[in-house]
Scaffold this motif. Structure first.
Motif, PDB file in Angstrom:
ATOM      1  N   SER A  27      11.837   0.818 -11.008  1.00 15.03           N
ATOM      2  CA  SER A  27      11.282   2.161 -11.183  1.00 15.03           C
ATOM      3  C   SER A  27      11.844   3.141 -10.169  1.00 15.03           C
ATOM      4  O   SER A  27      11.848   4.355 -10.415  1.00 15.03           O
ATOM      5  N   VAL A  28      12.322   2.650  -9.027  1.00 14.61           N
ATOM      6  CA  VAL A  28      12.941   3.512  -8.007  1.00 14.61           C
ATOM      7  C   VAL A  28      14.456   3.540  -8.167  1.00 14.61           C
ATOM      8  O   VAL A  28      15.085   4.593  -8.056  1.00 14.61           O
TER       9      VAL A  28
ATOM     10  N   ILE B  39       2.253  -4.928  -2.926  1.00 11.46           N
ATOM     11  CA  ILE B  39       1.421  -5.627  -3.910  1.00 11.46           C
ATOM     12  C   ILE B  39      -0.054  -5.338  -3.650  1.00 11.46           C
ATOM     13  O   ILE B  39      -0.829  -5.052  -4.575  1.00 11.46           O
ATOM     14  N   PHE B  40      -0.463  -5.404  -2.398  1.00 11.25           N
ATOM     15  CA  PHE B  40      -1.858  -5.123  -2.055  1.00 11.25           C
ATOM     16  C   PHE B  40      -2.253  -3.703  -2.452  1.00 11.25           C
ATOM     17  O   PHE B  40      -3.333  -3.482  -3.017  1.00 11.25           O
ATOM     18  N   PHE B  41      -1.382  -2.742  -2.169  1.00 17.99           N
ATOM     19  CA  PHE B  41      -1.735  -1.364  -2.508  1.00 17.99           C
ATOM     20  C   PHE B  41      -1.725  -1.145  -4.016  1.00 17.99           C
ATOM     21  O   PHE B  41      -2.569  -0.416  -4.550  1.00 17.99           O
ATOM     22  N   PHE B  42      -0.758  -1.734  -4.713  1.00 14.34           N
ATOM     23  CA  PHE B  42      -0.747  -1.654  -6.176  1.00 14.34           C
ATOM     24  C   PHE B  42      -2.073  -2.171  -6.738  1.00 14.34           C
ATOM     25  O   PHE B  42      -2.700  -1.540  -7.599  1.00 14.34           O
ATOM     26  N   ALA B  43      -2.489  -3.349  -6.286  1.00 19.33           N
ATOM     27  CA  ALA B  43      -3.731  -3.940  -6.787  1.00 19.33           C
ATOM     28  C   ALA B  43      -4.935  -3.069  -6.450  1.00 19.33           C
ATOM     29  O   ALA B  43      -5.824  -2.861  -7.289  1.00 19.33           O
ATOM     30  N   ALA B  44      -4.978  -2.543  -5.231  1.00 20.00           N
ATOM     31  CA  ALA B  44      -6.110  -1.700  -4.831  1.00 20.00           C
ATOM     32  C   ALA B  44      -6.178  -0.417  -5.654  1.00 20.00           C
ATOM     33  O   ALA B  44      -7.267   0.054  -6.000  1.00 20.00           O
ATOM     34  N   SER B  45      -5.029   0.146  -5.992  1.00 23.64           N
ATOM     35  CA  SER B  45      -5.020   1.392  -6.757  1.00 23.64           C
ATOM     36  C   SER B  45      -5.442   1.183  -8.206  1.00 23.64           C
ATOM     37  O   SER B  45      -6.008   2.097  -8.825  1.00 23.64           O
ATOM     38  N   GLN B  46      -5.192   0.009  -8.773  1.00 21.50           N
ATOM     39  CA  GLN B  46      -5.557  -0.260 -10.159  1.00 21.50           C
ATOM     40  C   GLN B  46      -6.925  -0.922 -10.303  1.00 21.50           C
ATOM     41  O   GLN B  46      -7.470  -0.997 -11.404  1.00 21.50           O
ATOM     42  N   LEU B  47      -7.475  -1.414  -9.200  1.00 23.43           N
ATOM     43  CA  LEU B  47      -8.707  -2.200  -9.273  1.00 23.43           C
ATOM     44  C   LEU B  47      -9.908  -1.416  -9.786  1.00 23.43           C
ATOM     45  O   LEU B  47     -10.689  -1.963 -10.574  1.00 23.43           O
ATOM     46  N   PRO B  48     -10.145  -0.151  -9.385  1.00 26.59           N
ATOM     47  CA  PRO B  48     -11.346   0.539  -9.868  1.00 26.59           C
ATOM     48  C   PRO B  48     -11.450   0.588 -11.385  1.00 26.59           C
ATOM     49  O   PRO B  48     -12.480   0.211 -11.961  1.00 26.59           O
TER      50      PRO B  48
ATOM     51  N   PRO C  18       6.176   2.562  -4.473  1.00 30.27           N
ATOM     52  CA  PRO C  18       7.253   1.783  -3.822  1.00 30.27           C
ATOM     53  C   PRO C  18       8.274   2.666  -3.108  1.00 30.27           C
ATOM     54  O   PRO C  18       8.865   2.244  -2.109  1.00 30.27           O
ATOM     55  N   PHE C  19       8.467   3.880  -3.592  1.00 25.69           N
ATOM     56  CA  PHE C  19       9.399   4.792  -2.929  1.00 25.69           C
ATOM     57  C   PHE C  19       8.914   5.134  -1.518  1.00 25.69           C
ATOM     58  O   PHE C  19       9.724   5.308  -0.598  1.00 25.69           O
ATOM     59  N   MET C  20       7.590   5.223  -1.349  1.00 28.00           N
ATOM     60  CA  MET C  20       7.026   5.555  -0.043  1.00 28.00           C
ATOM     61  C   MET C  20       6.875   4.340   0.867  1.00 28.00           C
ATOM     62  O   MET C  20       7.092   4.427   2.080  1.00 28.00           O
ATOM     63  N   LEU C  21       6.500   3.188   0.304  1.00 19.75           N
ATOM     64  CA  LEU C  21       6.145   2.042   1.126  1.00 19.75           C
ATOM     65  C   LEU C  21       7.314   1.096   1.390  1.00 19.75           C
ATOM     66  O   LEU C  21       7.239   0.275   2.308  1.00 19.75           O
ATOM     67  N   LEU C  22       8.368   1.166   0.590  1.00 19.14           N
ATOM     68  CA  LEU C  22       9.523   0.292   0.777  1.00 19.14           C
ATOM     69  C   LEU C  22      10.705   1.110   1.281  1.00 19.14           C
ATOM     70  O   LEU C  22      10.978   2.200   0.765  1.00 19.14           O
ATOM     71  N   LEU C  23      11.383   0.584   2.270  1.00 20.04           N
ATOM     72  CA  LEU C  23      12.496   1.296   2.895  1.00 20.04           C
ATOM     73  C   LEU C  23      13.839   0.615   2.662  1.00 20.04           C
ATOM     74  O   LEU C  23      14.867   1.274   2.586  1.00 20.04           O
ATOM     75  N   THR C  24      13.836  -0.699   2.542  1.00 19.32           N
ATOM     76  CA  THR C  24      15.081  -1.451   2.368  1.00 19.32           C
ATOM     77  C   THR C  24      15.567  -1.341   0.924  1.00 19.32           C
ATOM     78  O   THR C  24      14.800  -1.622  -0.007  1.00 19.32           O
ATOM     79  N   PRO C  25      16.819  -0.943   0.692  1.00 20.58           N
ATOM     80  CA  PRO C  25      17.305  -0.813  -0.688  1.00 20.58           C
ATOM     81  C   PRO C  25      17.213  -2.106  -1.490  1.00 20.58           C
ATOM     82  O   PRO C  25      16.966  -2.066  -2.697  1.00 20.58           O
ATOM     83  N   ASP C  26      17.410  -3.247  -0.840  1.00 19.05           N
ATOM     84  CA  ASP C  26      17.370  -4.520  -1.558  1.00 19.05           C
ATOM     85  C   ASP C  26      15.971  -4.865  -2.071  1.00 19.05           C
ATOM     86  O   ASP C  26      15.825  -5.768  -2.906  1.00 19.05           O
ATOM     87  N   GLN C  27      14.935  -4.203  -1.580  1.00 13.51           N
ATOM     88  CA  GLN C  27      13.574  -4.468  -2.016  1.00 13.51           C
ATOM     89  C   GLN C  27      13.061  -3.460  -3.040  1.00 13.51           C
ATOM     90  O   GLN C  27      11.958  -3.608  -3.542  1.00 13.51           O
ATOM     91  N   MET C  28      13.866  -2.466  -3.364  1.00 21.34           N
ATOM     92  CA  MET C  28      13.426  -1.427  -4.284  1.00 21.34           C
ATOM     93  C   MET C  28      13.288  -1.973  -5.703  1.00 21.34           C
ATOM     94  O   MET C  28      14.158  -2.701  -6.189  1.00 21.34           O
TER      95      MET C  28
ATOM     96  N   ASN D 188       5.429   2.937 -11.967  1.00 27.13           N
ATOM     97  CA  ASN D 188       5.077   3.703 -10.775  1.00 27.13           C
ATOM     98  C   ASN D 188       6.308   3.882  -9.885  1.00 27.13           C
ATOM     99  O   ASN D 188       6.902   2.907  -9.411  1.00 27.13           O
ATOM    100  N   PHE D 189       6.680   5.116  -9.649  1.00 30.77           N
ATOM    101  CA  PHE D 189       7.833   5.430  -8.799  1.00 30.77           C
ATOM    102  C   PHE D 189       7.411   5.759  -7.372  1.00 30.77           C
ATOM    103  O   PHE D 189       8.048   5.331  -6.404  1.00 30.77           O
ATOM    104  N   PHE D 190       6.317   6.495  -7.219  1.00 33.64           N
ATOM    105  CA  PHE D 190       5.990   7.087  -5.929  1.00 33.64           C
ATOM    106  C   PHE D 190       5.586   6.044  -4.889  1.00 33.64           C
ATOM    107  O   PHE D 190       6.013   6.112  -3.727  1.00 33.64           O
TER     108      PHE D 190
END
Length: 283
Positions: free
Chosen positions: A231-232, A147-156, A218-228, A214-216
């Motif tokens: 979009s993944v 969530i933090f990275f999503f927000a940071a990427s869209q904030l600018p 969460p695909f990189m930052l999440l590892l547990t299948p139950d949290q995917m 966005n696929f890339f």
């Protein structure tokens, strides 16, 4: 009988209009055909790559994907990720855009240009250092970190949009609130944001849609299948050796698109609004 200059001008305008209409029809077909394939294939038991009317309508594809591990859990994860990140993005963008819109400084323009430059950075260029950072601070494989990275990427870009919309709210309305004893934060919450509802709606929809597809990240930052998120997990419909269950993929795509459509419908009235506030400071 020779044609007059006026008739030739009318003929040219008619030809230009017909050419423009033909171009618009071609563009509309380019958008409509993929959507038609998704809808028709989701109701077709023998769906393929071609766009065709099903021989018989069926809901078997929806029955196959409407399962907790296939659809409900990924959609819930997507709503948590994108909803939380959207709220964080809009709140931070409003707080950052307010001083840029209301206070004049020599640093405003360089800061805005820096923000504009940040929007052009490809997400793949920063994922390696972000991944290493998240590992160090124990945010890898967590919904909160994503969530933090999503927000940071869209904030600018959200700040850039919010600032432009905020410029359309007359400052005199805030000055009247200040006269009544309101602080800058109170005037932002009670005066500026309610009056720029269409702008807030645009930023909200834009941020949510960009995160939802966005696929890339969460695909990189999440590892547990139950949290995917969805979009993944949609990638699971593409089987081995190029085999794809097209009907179930189309059904999942219809369900996956529903939250974005509902969000747009909910804010459609706001999107149709304007900033005709000049009369509010007269008289």
């Amino acid at each position: 009988m020779p044609r007059t200059p006026a008739s030739r001008r009318v003929s040219r305008r008619t030809a230009h209009r017909l050419a423009a209409d033909a171009g618009l029809l071609v563009a509309a077909a380019a958008f409509a055909l993929p959507l038609a394939w998704v809808v028709l294939s989701s109701l077709d038991a023998h769906a393929g790559l071609e766009v065709k009317v099903p021989d018989g309508l069926t809901l078997d594809n929806f029955d196959a994907v409407l399962k907790p591990d296939i659809t409900f859990t990924p959609l819930l994860n997507s709503l948590i990720l994108c909803g939380g990140a959207t709220l964080l993005t809009v709140a931070c963008a409003a707080l950052a855009a307010y001083p840029l819109s209301r206070f004049r400084s020599r640093l405003n323009r360089p800061f805005l240009l820096t923000i504009l430059f940040a929007t052009s950075l490809p997400i793949t260029a920063v994922m390696v250092p972000v991944y290493a950072l998240f590992v160090q601070v124990n945010l890898i494989d967590t919904l909160m970190g994503t969530i933090f990275f999503f927000a940071a990427s869209q904030l600018p870009f959200a700040i850039w949009l919010m600032k432009n919309f905020m410029d359309g709210v007359p400052k005199e309305l805030e000055e009247a609130a200040w006269t009544d004893g309101a602080s800058s934060f109170q005037s932002l919450i009670r005066v500026v944001l309610p009056l720029m509802g269409p702008g807030v709606a645009v930023v909200t929809v834009f941020a949510f849609v960009m995160m939802w597809g966005n696929f890339f990240v969460p695909f990189m930052l999440l590892l547990t299948p139950d949290q995917m998120p969805a979009s993944v997990s949609i990638n699971d419909f593409f089987g081995n050796r190029g085999t794809v269950v097209y009907g179930q993929l189309a059904a999942f795509s219809v369900i996956y698109s529903t939250p974005v459509i509902l969000l747009y419908v909910l804010v459609a009235r706001r999107l149709g609004g304007g900033f005709a506030l000049g009369g509010a400071v007269k008289g």
